[in-house]
Design an enzyme around this catalytic site. Structure first.
Site, PDB file in Angstrom:
ATOM      1  N   THR A   1       0.845  -1.169  -0.063  1.00  0.00           N
ATOM      2  CA  THR A   1      -0.146   0.069   0.034  1.00  0.00           C
ATOM      3  C   THR A   1       0.961   1.229  -0.113  1.00  0.00           C
ATOM      4  O   THR A   1       2.035   1.306   0.410  1.00  0.00           O
ATOM      5  CB  THR A   1      -0.737  -0.008   1.516  1.00  0.00           C
ATOM      6  OG1 THR A   1      -0.119   0.380   2.345  1.00  0.00           O
ATOM      7  CG2 THR A   1      -1.776  -1.398   1.572  1.00  0.00           C
ATOM      8  N   GLY A   2       0.454   2.324  -0.431  1.00  0.00           N
ATOM      9  CA  GLY A   2       1.039   3.635  -0.530  1.00  0.00           C
ATOM     10  C   GLY A   2       2.540   3.461  -1.343  1.00  0.00           C
ATOM     11  O   GLY A   2       3.411   3.939  -1.073  1.00  0.00           O
ATOM     12  N   ALA A   3       2.059   2.551  -2.725  1.00  0.00           N
ATOM     13  CA  ALA A   3       3.360   2.232  -3.321  1.00  0.00           C
ATOM     14  C   ALA A   3       3.865   3.191  -4.430  1.00  0.00           C
ATOM     15  O   ALA A   3       4.742   2.745  -5.163  1.00  0.00           O
ATOM     16  CB  ALA A   3       2.932   0.823  -4.174  1.00  0.00           C
ATOM     17  N   ASN A   4       3.028   4.423  -4.435  1.00  0.00           N
ATOM     18  CA  ASN A   4       3.550   5.340  -5.498  1.00  0.00           C
ATOM     19  C   ASN A   4       4.907   6.032  -5.314  1.00  0.00           C
ATOM     20  O   ASN A   4       5.471   6.783  -6.125  1.00  0.00           O
ATOM     21  CB  ASN A   4       2.431   6.099  -6.035  1.00  0.00           C
ATOM     22  CG  ASN A   4       1.949   6.959  -4.873  1.00  0.00           C
ATOM     23  OD1 ASN A   4       1.170   6.542  -3.907  1.00  0.00           O
ATOM     24  ND2 ASN A   4       2.420   8.300  -4.680  1.00  0.00           N
TER      25      ASN A   4
ATOM     26  N   GLY B   1       8.196   7.021  -2.123  1.00  0.00           N
ATOM     27  CA  GLY B   1       8.829   6.782  -0.802  1.00  0.00           C
ATOM     28  C   GLY B   1       9.203   5.411  -0.635  1.00  0.00           C
ATOM     29  O   GLY B   1       9.457   4.375  -1.444  1.00  0.00           O
TER      30      GLY B   1
ATOM     31  N   TYR C   1      -0.477  11.510  15.168  1.00  0.00           N
ATOM     32  CA  TYR C   1       0.287  10.553  14.450  1.00  0.00           C
ATOM     33  C   TYR C   1       0.775   9.323  15.235  1.00  0.00           C
ATOM     34  O   TYR C   1       0.762   8.031  14.989  1.00  0.00           O
ATOM     35  CB  TYR C   1       1.593  11.263  13.693  1.00  0.00           C
ATOM     36  CG  TYR C   1       2.645  10.212  13.154  1.00  0.00           C
ATOM     37  CD1 TYR C   1       2.082   9.582  11.844  1.00  0.00           C
ATOM     38  CD2 TYR C   1       3.917   9.980  13.718  1.00  0.00           C
ATOM     39  CE1 TYR C   1       2.931   8.976  11.236  1.00  0.00           C
ATOM     40  CE2 TYR C   1       4.693   8.996  12.888  1.00  0.00           C
ATOM     41  CZ  TYR C   1       4.067   8.579  11.577  1.00  0.00           C
ATOM     42  OH  TYR C   1       4.931   7.790  10.974  1.00  0.00           O
TER      43      TYR C   1
END
Length: 287
Positions: A9-12, A14, A164
């Site tokens: 996930t959040g692979a686009n 960093g 956070y």
């Protein structure tokens, strides 16, 4: 390894992109779960270029939308019977309090509740793997975290650190509770602190606010590169050294002892029940 499937996930960008590239290099078929079609396609091309693998696929998933998560899980299960690795990497830090489309405070909503639902909807494919692995990217910020049961969505007294840290403690509690509930199965669940990584985590996902600040931070010598930050996630996803290990917390590819408030089983169970209620988990989806 070429028949093993991983979701990141959040692979686009960093660490998510770095994790995708390294898993693809190791022969995994990688599904990049991304919110944006445009950024996802650009990252897909970069991942193919850097890894030399064509076994990488983009699937859209907005972790700030329960409907999007359910659609992603349905589509994945239609296409794949098995899931070997799920890397729950996506994360946000919000300077100002904002809500997801389902009315959740964004940090707890995306960093925890979105991954909570996604993981539970993918339990059967994970169980179908020879040794399914769930890897949750947490943070050392969990140490300052507290689950604010009286106001988990932080309607009062919001600040970014409080938000956070709560979400990163949530990742640890989720890891330990899920590992316990999956005891006796072939699925393991571990979490990690990646270190101080210069990524886009501090960038507003809608306005782009913070992009220049984080780009500058990423050049500071004490910040790790995304590739360095991804090492422990890749280690937990692939290494034979951690076969059978579950419910643990790692930093720099080594297990670390958790602080007392993160190993409070009663708090973890209370938080699990709250999470089930928040995401509207059906009885047949519960563990």
């Amino acid at each position: 390894m070429s028949n093993q499937t991983a979701i990141v996930t959040g692979a686009n960008s960093g660490m998510g992109l770095a994790t995708t590239i390294e898993l693809a290099r190791q022969g995994y078929r990688v599904i990049m779960a991304c919110r944006s079609e445009k950024r996802g396609q650009e990252a897909l091309q970069e991942a193919v270029r850097q890894s030399g693998s064509s076994a990488i696929e983009l699937m859209l998933c907005d972790l700030g939308s329960l409907e999007s998560i359910r659609q992603f899980a349905r589509t994945f299960r239609e296409r794949h019977d098995r899931l070997d690795v799920l890397v729950n990497n996506a994360g946000v830090v919000m300077v100002k309090r904002k809500e997801t489309s389902d009315g959740f405070e964004q940090s707890i909503g995306i960093n925890h509740l979105g991954h909570f639902l996604l993981t539970l909807l993918l339990i059967e494919p994970l169980k179908a793997a020879k040794q399914g692995r769930v890897v949750n990217v947490s943070s050392g910020a969990y140490k300052a975290g507290k689950i604010h049961f009286e106001d988990p969505h932080l309607h009062k007294g919001y600040n970014p650190i409080k938000s956070y840290a709560q979400s990163k403690l949530a990742n640890v509690l989720f890891t330990r509770a899920l590992a316990s509930k999956l005891s006796g199965t072939s699925v393991t669940v571990n979490c990690l602190h990646p270190g101080a990584v210069g990524t886009s985590i501090g960038v507003d996902r809608n306005t782009g606010f913070g992009t220049r600040i984080m780009a500058f931070a990423g050049k500071l010598p004490f910040f790790l590169s995304p590739e360095e930050g991804a090492r422990t996630a890749v280690y937990l996803a692939t290494s034979p050294e951690v076969v059978g290990l579950t419910g643990r917390y790692f930093y720099q590819q080594k297990e670390q002892q958790l602080k007392a408030h993160a190993v409070d089983d009663a708090s973890a169970e209370r938080f699990w029940t709250w999470s089930e209620e928040q995401v509207g988990l059906r009885d047949d989806e519960k563990l």
